[in-house]
Design an enzyme around this catalytic site. Structure first.
Site, short mmCIF file in Angstrom:
data_model
loop_
_atom_site.label_atom_id
_atom_site.label_comp_id
_atom_site.label_asym_id
_atom_site.label_seq_id
_atom_site.Cartn_x
_atom_site.Cartn_y
_atom_site.Cartn_z
N ASP A 33 0.86 -1.20 0.00
CA ASP A 33 0.00 0.00 0.00
C ASP A 33 0.89 1.24 0.00
O ASP A 33 1.85 1.33 0.76
CB ASP A 33 -0.90 -0.01 1.25
N ILE A 34 0.55 2.18 -0.86
CA ILE A 34 1.37 3.38 -1.02
C ILE A 34 1.26 4.32 0.20
O ILE A 34 2.14 5.16 0.42
CB ILE A 34 0.98 4.13 -2.33
N ASN A 89 -13.16 -3.25 2.34
CA ASN A 89 -14.22 -2.25 2.39
C ASN A 89 -15.05 -2.27 1.11
O ASN A 89 -14.49 -2.35 0.01
CB ASN A 89 -13.62 -0.85 2.57
N GLN A 96 -14.45 2.65 1.42
CA GLN A 96 -13.79 2.28 0.17
C GLN A 96 -13.50 3.54 -0.65
O GLN A 96 -14.41 4.30 -0.97
CB GLN A 96 -14.66 1.33 -0.65
N HIS A 102 -10.33 -4.89 -3.02
CA HIS A 102 -9.00 -5.09 -2.43
C HIS A 102 -9.12 -5.49 -0.97
O HIS A 102 -10.01 -5.04 -0.27
CB HIS A 102 -8.12 -3.84 -2.58
N PHE A 103 -8.19 -6.32 -0.57
CA PHE A 103 -8.06 -6.73 0.83
C PHE A 103 -6.82 -6.06 1.40
O PHE A 103 -5.73 -6.19 0.83
CB PHE A 103 -7.90 -8.25 0.95
N HIS A 104 -6.98 -5.34 2.49
CA HIS A 104 -5.83 -4.81 3.22
C HIS A 104 -5.31 -5.91 4.15
O HIS A 104 -6.10 -6.58 4.81
CB HIS A 104 -6.25 -3.64 4.12
P1 AMP Z 1 -9.65 1.83 0.61
O1 AMP Z 1 -9.79 3.04 1.48
O2 AMP Z 1 -10.04 0.55 1.32
O3 AMP Z 1 -10.31 1.99 -0.74
O4 AMP Z 1 -8.09 1.69 0.37
C1 AMP Z 1 -7.43 2.12 -0.78
C2 AMP Z 1 -5.97 1.97 -0.51
O5 AMP Z 1 -5.27 2.04 -1.73
C3 AMP Z 1 -5.40 3.06 0.40
O6 AMP Z 1 -4.85 2.45 1.56
C4 AMP Z 1 -4.32 3.72 -0.47
O7 AMP Z 1 -3.17 4.08 0.26
C5 AMP Z 1 -4.03 2.62 -1.49
N1 AMP Z 1 -3.52 3.10 -2.77
C6 AMP Z 1 -4.04 4.05 -3.57
N2 AMP Z 1 -3.30 4.20 -4.68
C7 AMP Z 1 -2.29 3.32 -4.58
C8 AMP Z 1 -1.18 2.99 -5.42
N3 AMP Z 1 -0.96 3.61 -6.58
N4 AMP Z 1 -0.32 2.03 -5.01
C9 AMP Z 1 -0.53 1.40 -3.84
N5 AMP Z 1 -1.57 1.65 -3.01
C10 AMP Z 1 -2.42 2.60 -3.38
#
Ligand code: AMP
Ligand code: ZN
Length: 142
Positions: A33-34, A89, A96, A102-104
């Site tokens: 995750d970025i 989420n 979300q 996506h799964f964290h």
């Molecule tokens: P959510 O809030 O569950 O939709 O989580 C989206 C996640 O995607 C967040 O934790 C962001 O930090 C992550 N994210 C967004 N863009 C990127 C990217 N280019 N590379 C890696 N993670 C990302």
């Protein structure tokens, strides 16, 4: 393969934007995750574009989720975490932000301040029974 040309995760799958890839299968991709909540915070995504979990066929979710134990164990061991959360989420109201399933996988340490408790509430009289009945009906339970 379902793809959304405007989706950032579809672009990651296509190799159009750089990311730290750590693992992949035929149907899934794991990368850092970025914006990590902790070092080693991973995202595990289907290579196909689906906005929410319930849009996916159960068999696809099954195949996608098969490596989750392996991913959790690797994150835990590599980061020497005491535990980890798997969080998924669906919908903006649920947090979300990226509309691609996506799964964290979030490593956890004592005192990391991330928290996990949500305020539990109680059912009003008869409501649990009513909801059980409606859910059983929606799910075709006998
Ligand atoms: P959510 O809030 O569950 O939709 O989580 C989206 C996640 O995607 C967040 O934790 C962001 O930090 C992550 N994210 C967004 N863009 C990127 C990217 N280019 N590379 C890696 N993670 C990302
Ligand atoms: Zn996508």
């Amino acid at each position: 393969m379902p793809r959304d040309p405007n989706c950032i995760f579809c672009k990651i799958v296509a190799g159009e934007i750089p990311t730290q890839k750590v693992f992949e299968t035929d149907c899934g991709l794991a990368f850092l995750d970025i914006g990590p909540l902790a070092d080693g915070h991973l995202l595990w995504i289907p290579k196909e574009h689906y906005e929410t979990l319930h849009e996916m066929a159960g068999e696809r979710v099954g195949s996608l989720c098969a490596p989750l134990p392996q991913l959790g164990e690797a994150v835990k061991n590599v980061t020497a975490a005491a535990g980890y959360n798997v969080l998924q989420n669906n919908g903006r109201v649920a947090g979300q932000v990226v509309n691609h399933v996506h799964f964290h996988i979030i490593p956890r340490a004592e005192g990391d301040g991330l928290g996990y408790r949500w305020p539990a509430r109680e059912y009003a009289q008869g409501r649990a029974e009513e909801l059980t009945e409606r859910l059983r009906s929606a799910l075709g339970s006998t």
